[in-house]
Design a protein around this motif. Structure first.
Motif, short mmCIF file in Angstrom:
data_model
loop_
_atom_site.label_atom_id
_atom_site.label_comp_id
_atom_site.label_asym_id
_atom_site.label_seq_id
_atom_site.Cartn_x
_atom_site.Cartn_y
_atom_site.Cartn_z
N LEU A 71 1.16 -0.84 -0.02
CA LEU A 71 0.25 -0.17 0.35
C LEU A 71 1.07 1.71 -0.30
N LYS A 72 2.31 1.37 0.27
CA LYS A 72 2.78 2.38 0.57
C LYS A 72 3.08 2.86 -0.95
N ARG A 73 2.70 1.90 -2.11
CA ARG A 73 2.83 2.29 -3.61
C ARG A 73 2.12 3.41 -4.01
N VAL A 74 0.47 3.40 -2.85
CA VAL A 74 -0.28 4.43 -3.26
C VAL A 74 -0.57 4.92 -2.39
N LYS A 75 -0.30 5.12 -1.94
CA LYS A 75 -0.93 5.72 0.19
C LYS A 75 1.13 6.58 0.58
N ASN A 76 0.34 7.97 1.16
CA ASN A 76 1.67 8.42 1.87
C ASN A 76 1.62 7.30 3.45
N VAL A 77 1.59 6.42 3.89
CA VAL A 77 1.52 5.12 5.22
C VAL A 77 2.36 5.06 5.23
N VAL A 78 3.14 5.39 6.82
CA VAL A 78 4.57 4.72 7.34
C VAL A 78 3.67 3.70 8.64
N PHE A 79 4.23 2.45 8.77
CA PHE A 79 3.65 2.33 10.41
C PHE A 79 4.64 2.00 11.15
N PHE A 80 4.18 2.46 11.95
CA PHE A 80 4.76 2.26 13.53
C PHE A 80 4.44 0.67 14.43
N LEU A 81 5.37 -0.26 14.73
CA LEU A 81 4.97 -1.29 14.81
C LEU A 81 6.06 -2.13 15.92
N PRO A 82 5.50 -1.17 16.77
CA PRO A 82 6.31 -1.79 19.08
C PRO A 82 5.99 -3.49 18.79
#
Lengths: 149, 334
Positions: free
Chosen positions: B234-245
């Protein structure tokens, strides 16, 4: 055109490596396009229908080719069947796109993951919603809905 | 739950060396479930075939396998019967074994004291594996001995920590309980939209439907592995970052709000304490630990609804400090 069904597909052959080992013909390795795929994916040279020289493993029988390459050879040689192409890594993607062109016919595969077909343009028919996508951005927007279904 | 009682046989990390005259693999398994994927012809099947040969014929196979645990290979056919016989082992499963996607398999491994190394590109939604334990295999080096080239291979993590630059416009939280209560309160103060996905399998829909410019997803990395592929796509189509502690509870434990040197020492190498048979994934362990460590105190933790004491300024700041440290960014002001 390459046609892809994402997610569970009961009629697709899942264990492609096992199926290849029991169904391949020596003649499959004589084909020029097959030899190109073998060089590209497995870094191996065909010596005969019984033997391949792999950079990593030495001289091996076709049953020791990689799972991804076995699946490509199955798709290429048995295009009427549907195979689980999630046994192919991203380094097989360009060959999946080429097979329908070389055979000059539609080819259907089953994917259970989002394969990376690269940054270029292509045409893939997603069978789940009968949509034709032209690049990875379009493919992702459709495929995420069907993975896991 | 006294920490000393948590130690069992199948805990911690285990180094594995597999070798013949042509290839050598050296890698470490750290948790109960490890996933191998990546390019074709990287050597996944060769590795598992070598372990199977050694498992059948031992040293007579000409293969060397060095590990402090027994390494075995599970194959289709009688996998249920075979799996019942495996104890305190590292179980390898090659791709093409469709049973790994079944509920029956998930049930059986949930209650076993084995570790599992599974080669597959399928996302195994029934299994709660960590984003840290998804690996590819690559060739590290090679040499020639008696005219034969030997290739040395290693595993490498496929997903690395992401860095968010600047504040998000929207935050999506995996769950709908304590973690959501906490981040909703934090986001509310900063004017950031906060939404719960009501479960990790809905996160991709929330991201797809988000109209905001910059989206931050906060989820439990300890069990987010099955979602990782479509999340990254999905990072290809959205400006999204995942914070995964590891989990929200892990952030609280790490923040120092709960006293105890033994606890902080344990958090440096939790794998040495987490019994795979009891905790299917690490986030369940951290929840149980936090509940246990705070019971009968004013900090008493309840996963279904956040104790408001965690939103008191000092406590909230301590948790946010840990969030920012782990994210390596100023995700939220304090």
């Amino acid at each position: 055109m390459l046609k892809v069904f994402f997610g569970e597909m009961p009629q697709a052959l899942y264990s492609t490596s096992l199926y290849f080992d029991n169904t391949y013909f020596d003649g499959w390795l004589d084909d020029e396009f097959a030899q190109k795929m073998i060089r590209s994916v497995d870094k191996a040279t065909v010596l005969s229908g019984h033997a391949v020289e792999s950079k990593a493993l030495g001289i091996i029988p076709p049953t020791k080719l990689s799972g991804g390459l076995k699946t490509l050879l199955l798709i290429y040689n048995e295009p009427n069947k549907i195979f689980n192409a999630s046994t192919c890594g991203d380094n097989c993607a360009k060959w999946l796109l080429k097979i329908p062109k070389v055979l000059d016919r539609d080819v259907t595969v089953n994917l259970r993951h989002i394969m990376d077909f690269g940054d270029g343009n292509f045409e893939i028919n997603i069978l789940n919603d009968d949509t034709v996508v032209h690049n990875m951005n379009e493919l992702v927007q459709h495929a995420v809905k069907f993975i896991g279904e | 739950m006294p920490l000393s009682l948590l130690v069992s046989n199948m805990i911690g990390s285990h180094e594995i060396l597999v070798r013949n005259n042509r290839v050598q693999y050296k890698f470490t398994v750290n948790r109960n479930i490890t996933i191998l994927r990546g390019d074709s012809a990287s050597g996944k099947t060769t590795l598992i075939d070598m372990i199977a040969d050694y498992s059948r014929d031992g040293a007579e196979s000409g293969i060397v396998v060095r590990c402090d645990k027994k390494c075995v290979v599970l194959e289709r056919g009688n996998w249920e019967r075979d799996l019942k016989d495996y104890k305190d082992s590292i179980v390898f499963i090659d791709e093409g074994n469709s049973f790994v996607r079944s509920y029956g398999f998930a049930d059986m491994i949930q209650n076993s004291d084995n570790y599992y190394v599974i080669a597959t590109r399928d996302s195994l939604f029934n299994l709660p594996y960590s984003i840290c334990e998804i690996y590819g295999i690559r060739n590290k080096s090679g040499n020639r001995y008696q005219g034969t080239k030997r290739i040395y291979s290693e595993t490498y993590p496929l997903y690395n920590r992401e860095i968010l630059h600047g504040k998000p416009d929207k935050v999506i939280i995996e769950d709908s309980n304590a973690a959501y209560d906490f981040f909703r309160a934090v986001c509310g103060k900063e004017g950031i939209v906060c939404e719960t996905a009501c479960g990790k399998s809905n996160i991709y829909k929330c991201v797809q439907n988000a109209n905001e410019e910059r989206v931050l997803v906060i989820a439990d990395g300890a069990a987010f592995g099955p979602e990782m592929e479509r999340a990254m796509a999905l990072k290809r189509v959205k400006n999204v970052v995942f914070f995964l502690p590891e989990s929200f509870e892990w952030l609280i434990l790490k923040s120092g709000l709960i006293d105890g040197n033994e606890l902080q020492d344990m958090l440096k190498h939790p794998g040495d304490f987490i019994k795979s048979e009891r905790y299917f994934s690490w986030e369940r362990f951290f929840t149980a630990l936090l509940v246990d460590q705070t019971k009968d105190s004013y900090m008493s933790y309840n996963k279904s609804s956040l104790n408001s004491v965690y939103l008191h300024e000092k406590n909230k700041d301590a948790i946010l400090k840990t969030v920012n440290e782990e994210a390596d960014a100023e995700l939220f002001g304090r």
